[in-house]
Write a protein that holds these residues in place. Structure first.
Motif, PDB file in Angstrom:
ATOM      1  N   LEU A  65      36.118  43.712  44.305  1.00 41.66           N
ATOM      2  CA  LEU A  65      36.383  44.650  45.394  1.00 41.66           C
ATOM      3  C   LEU A  65      35.446  45.855  45.369  1.00 41.66           C
ATOM      4  O   LEU A  65      35.390  46.616  46.344  1.00 41.66           O
ATOM      5  CB  LEU A  65      37.846  45.105  45.360  1.00 41.66           C
ATOM      6  CG  LEU A  65      38.881  44.003  45.606  1.00 41.66           C
ATOM      7  CD1 LEU A  65      40.260  44.611  45.829  1.00 41.66           C
ATOM      8  CD2 LEU A  65      38.504  43.114  46.782  1.00 41.66           C
ATOM      9  N   LEU A 107      32.666  44.773  47.944  1.00 37.83           N
ATOM     10  CA  LEU A 107      33.420  44.163  49.035  1.00 37.83           C
ATOM     11  C   LEU A 107      32.556  43.699  50.213  1.00 37.83           C
ATOM     12  O   LEU A 107      32.754  42.581  50.701  1.00 37.83           O
ATOM     13  CB  LEU A 107      34.517  45.116  49.517  1.00 37.83           C
ATOM     14  CG  LEU A 107      35.524  44.534  50.512  1.00 37.83           C
ATOM     15  CD1 LEU A 107      36.227  43.306  49.946  1.00 37.83           C
ATOM     16  CD2 LEU A 107      36.561  45.593  50.908  1.00 37.83           C
ATOM     17  N   LEU A 144      32.732  39.779  51.158  1.00 39.03           N
ATOM     18  CA  LEU A 144      33.256  39.274  52.432  1.00 39.03           C
ATOM     19  C   LEU A 144      32.226  38.412  53.164  1.00 39.03           C
ATOM     20  O   LEU A 144      32.576  37.418  53.800  1.00 39.03           O
ATOM     21  CB  LEU A 144      33.708  40.436  53.315  1.00 39.03           C
ATOM     22  CG  LEU A 144      34.960  41.186  52.842  1.00 39.03           C
ATOM     23  CD1 LEU A 144      35.271  42.346  53.767  1.00 39.03           C
ATOM     24  CD2 LEU A 144      36.154  40.253  52.720  1.00 39.03           C
ATOM     25  N   ILE A 149      40.882  36.181  44.979  1.00 42.62           N
ATOM     26  CA  ILE A 149      40.123  37.343  44.522  1.00 42.62           C
ATOM     27  C   ILE A 149      40.971  38.076  43.487  1.00 42.62           C
ATOM     28  O   ILE A 149      42.139  38.390  43.727  1.00 42.62           O
ATOM     29  CB  ILE A 149      39.784  38.273  45.690  1.00 42.62           C
ATOM     30  CG1 ILE A 149      38.846  37.560  46.668  1.00 42.62           C
ATOM     31  CG2 ILE A 149      39.147  39.573  45.195  1.00 42.62           C
ATOM     32  CD1 ILE A 149      38.613  38.322  47.953  1.00 42.62           C
ATOM     33  N   THR A 199      41.356  41.494  41.154  1.00 44.24           N
ATOM     34  CA  THR A 199      40.922  42.880  41.098  1.00 44.24           C
ATOM     35  C   THR A 199      41.653  43.634  39.997  1.00 44.24           C
ATOM     36  O   THR A 199      42.802  43.328  39.673  1.00 44.24           O
ATOM     37  CB  THR A 199      41.150  43.594  42.441  1.00 44.24           C
ATOM     38  OG1 THR A 199      40.763  44.973  42.316  1.00 44.24           O
ATOM     39  CG2 THR A 199      42.602  43.524  42.874  1.00 44.24           C
ATOM     40  N   GLN A 218      40.612  49.346  48.591  1.00 44.06           N
ATOM     41  CA  GLN A 218      40.004  48.057  48.933  1.00 44.06           C
ATOM     42  C   GLN A 218      41.057  46.955  49.069  1.00 44.06           C
ATOM     43  O   GLN A 218      40.884  46.032  49.868  1.00 44.06           O
ATOM     44  CB  GLN A 218      38.954  47.680  47.894  1.00 44.06           C
ATOM     45  CG  GLN A 218      37.664  48.484  48.000  1.00 44.06           C
ATOM     46  CD  GLN A 218      37.732  49.813  47.255  1.00 44.06           C
ATOM     47  OE1 GLN A 218      38.790  50.267  46.860  1.00 44.06           O
ATOM     48  NE2 GLN A 218      36.571  50.419  47.050  1.00 44.06           N
ATOM     49  N   LYS A 234      42.267  47.359  52.509  1.00 39.78           N
ATOM     50  CA  LYS A 234      41.248  46.906  53.457  1.00 39.78           C
ATOM     51  C   LYS A 234      41.198  45.380  53.507  1.00 39.78           C
ATOM     52  O   LYS A 234      41.097  44.781  54.575  1.00 39.78           O
ATOM     53  CB  LYS A 234      39.883  47.473  53.056  1.00 39.78           C
ATOM     54  CG  LYS A 234      38.772  47.200  54.065  1.00 39.78           C
ATOM     55  CD  LYS A 234      37.458  47.839  53.631  1.00 39.78           C
ATOM     56  CE  LYS A 234      37.528  49.339  53.711  1.00 39.78           C
ATOM     57  NZ  LYS A 234      36.194  49.965  53.457  1.00 39.78           N
ATOM     58  N   LEU A 235      41.281  44.743  52.336  1.00 42.70           N
ATOM     59  CA  LEU A 235      41.270  43.286  52.285  1.00 42.70           C
ATOM     60  C   LEU A 235      42.536  42.700  52.908  1.00 42.70           C
ATOM     61  O   LEU A 235      42.498  41.634  53.532  1.00 42.70           O
ATOM     62  CB  LEU A 235      41.133  42.815  50.831  1.00 42.70           C
ATOM     63  CG  LEU A 235      40.905  41.326  50.609  1.00 42.70           C
ATOM     64  CD1 LEU A 235      39.590  40.864  51.235  1.00 42.70           C
ATOM     65  CD2 LEU A 235      40.914  41.000  49.113  1.00 42.70           C
ATOM     66  N   HIS A 291      42.016  42.033  56.442  1.00 46.61           N
ATOM     67  CA  HIS A 291      41.036  41.002  56.792  1.00 46.61           C
ATOM     68  C   HIS A 291      41.773  39.763  57.297  1.00 46.61           C
ATOM     69  O   HIS A 291      42.814  39.378  56.742  1.00 46.61           O
ATOM     70  CB  HIS A 291      40.195  40.649  55.556  1.00 46.61           C
ATOM     71  CG  HIS A 291      38.995  39.813  55.858  1.00 46.61           C
ATOM     72  ND1 HIS A 291      39.048  38.428  55.863  1.00 46.61           N
ATOM     73  CD2 HIS A 291      37.720  40.141  56.174  1.00 46.61           C
ATOM     74  CE1 HIS A 291      37.855  37.953  56.164  1.00 46.61           C
ATOM     75  NE2 HIS A 291      37.028  38.963  56.359  1.00 46.61           N
ATOM     76  N   LEU A 301      45.322  36.757  46.396  1.00 48.51           N
ATOM     77  CA  LEU A 301      44.984  37.930  45.603  1.00 48.51           C
ATOM     78  C   LEU A 301      45.675  37.855  44.246  1.00 48.51           C
ATOM     79  O   LEU A 301      46.861  37.523  44.143  1.00 48.51           O
ATOM     80  CB  LEU A 301      45.425  39.210  46.328  1.00 48.51           C
ATOM     81  CG  LEU A 301      45.013  40.528  45.671  1.00 48.51           C
ATOM     82  CD1 LEU A 301      43.500  40.720  45.732  1.00 48.51           C
ATOM     83  CD2 LEU A 301      45.718  41.714  46.339  1.00 48.51           C
ATOM     84  N   TRP A 311      50.080  44.607  51.077  1.00 41.65           N
ATOM     85  CA  TRP A 311      49.469  43.270  51.120  1.00 41.65           C
ATOM     86  C   TRP A 311      50.496  42.236  51.574  1.00 41.65           C
ATOM     87  O   TRP A 311      50.215  41.405  52.449  1.00 41.65           O
ATOM     88  CB  TRP A 311      48.917  42.914  49.744  1.00 41.65           C
ATOM     89  CG  TRP A 311      48.373  41.518  49.651  1.00 41.65           C
ATOM     90  CD1 TRP A 311      49.076  40.369  49.394  1.00 41.65           C
ATOM     91  CD2 TRP A 311      47.011  41.106  49.842  1.00 41.65           C
ATOM     92  NE1 TRP A 311      48.245  39.277  49.402  1.00 41.65           N
ATOM     93  CE2 TRP A 311      46.975  39.701  49.677  1.00 41.65           C
ATOM     94  CE3 TRP A 311      45.832  41.786  50.123  1.00 41.65           C
ATOM     95  CZ2 TRP A 311      45.793  38.977  49.789  1.00 41.65           C
ATOM     96  CZ3 TRP A 311      44.659  41.073  50.234  1.00 41.65           C
ATOM     97  CH2 TRP A 311      44.643  39.670  50.071  1.00 41.65           C
TER      98      TRP A 311
END
Length: 354
Positions: free
Chosen positions: A171, A174, A178, A199, A201, A207, A210-211, A214, A220, A254
């Protein structure tokens, strides 16, 4: 590194835009993508259905270099660790992990690749060899995807599951990550489904959010390694910036955006984070966000003083989670004999060559 872009870092949309600027028909973009990702050529000159003049133009504007495999440890039927040399002479690692019969059955064709996203790492997790030499640079999208191509060539079969938990903090890279994911999931690219991408982290809260926004349904995993701030800060310096409560608030966000269950990664280190009270607290935290827990006994890193707990103690830690209704796995042996901790091969190679 040279400022010239690698062809394998360009998305289909970027190809279309570039070819329009060159006055080329749109179908040239599809031809080149086929050469790159299906035929997997190693040079622009091999793209034989392109006019010579176009090939020369491409060679002026782009490169098609790729990392090389310097060393491979392990065998076809076990975990294999690959040390790759990049164009600038730096090293990264990736790891091929065949399916565990106990989890997926004897006939499973699942082949996982653990992918690196950076050369080195700035986050200095105390159990990890990746950060011992500090952070050097981010990997480009082409360098990230090249790991998959090289691993498939070595394995002689398709990689169908990816985890971004090799060297580096994904991340923290990033934008390139992406873009690599677009290349990996695109039908014109490697065409691996987003649900087969995880992913990992260390807990970069902005981040993560932000992810979460997406559109791809990526999985995750969180390198947690401590259920309280007191314990986690001993292992994860990032916890001093974003503590456990702030991290779990991001994970609840998330969950509000994604369908897949979260995974909490927890390396068990003797006398550091393996107290059974940590297991009880971890169980409560995991239940609150409907997370699975993956327990990993510590892999010895040369130069670090820590040890792995006994197998009996690891099982006792796992059983507390299971008895609390948490889906918990304990990975006792996956690569412990091949310098499995992230960055060990790279650390040895770079320190020996200096």
């Amino acid at each position: 590194m040279a400022d010239i872009p690698n062809l394998r870092s360009l998305t289909a949309d970027e190809f279309t835009t570039s070819f329009q600027a060159l006055g080329q028909p749109a179908y040239r973009s599809a031809q080149i993508l086929d050469w790159l990702w299906k035929k997997r050529v190693s040079s622009i000159d091999e793209m034989s259905n392109l006019p010579v003049s176009l090939r020369e133009t491409l060679k002026e504007k782009y490169e098609l270099s790729a990392p090389t495999i310097v060393r491979a440890q392990g065998s076809k039927d076990t975990t294999r660790k690959l040390l790759l040399k990049l164009k600038d002479g730096r090293f990264v690692e990736c790891v091929l992990i065949p399916a565990s019969p106990a989890l997926y059955g004897e006939q499973s064709d699942r082949l996982t690749l653990c992918v690196s996203s950076q050369v080195g790492c700035a986050f200095a997790c105390k159990f990890c060899a990746s950060g011992l030499l500090g952070f050097t640079r981010n990997l480009t999208p082409g360098e990230i995807t090249a790991q998959i191509l090289l691993a498939e060539e070595l394995a002689g079969t398709r990689v169908n599951n990816l985890v971004f938990m090799g060297m580096g903090e994904p991340l923290a890279n990033l934008p390139n990550l992406l873009k690599a994911i677009e290349l990996i999931t695109s039908p014109e690219g490697l065409h691996i489904g987003a649900r087969h991408l995880t992913i990992s982290t260390s807990g970069l809260v902005p981040q993560i959010k932000k992810l979460a926004d997406h559109p791809r349904q990526i999985r995750l995993a969180i390198s947690l390694h401590g259920a309280t701030d007191e314990v986690r800060s001993k292992i994860m310096p990032v916890n001093d910036r974003w503590g456990v409560d702030e991290l779990f608030e991001a994970l609840r966000y998330w969950n509000s955006k994604k369908k897949q269950h979260l995974t909490l990664e927890y390396i068990l280190i003797k006398g550091i984070n393996d107290d059974l009270e940590q297991a009880r607290i971890l169980a409560k935290r995991a239940k609150a966000i409907r997370a699975k827990v993956n327990l990993i006994p510590y892999n010895t890193v040369e130069g670090l003083p820590w040890e792995r707990p006994s197998e009996d103690h690891c099982r006792a830690f796992r059983d507390i989670l299971k008895n609390s209704g948490i889906s918990a796995t304990l990975r006792l042996e996956k690569g412990h004999d091949i310098d499995a901790a992230c960055g060990q091969l790279r650390l040895r190679e770079e320190t020996n060559s200096e």
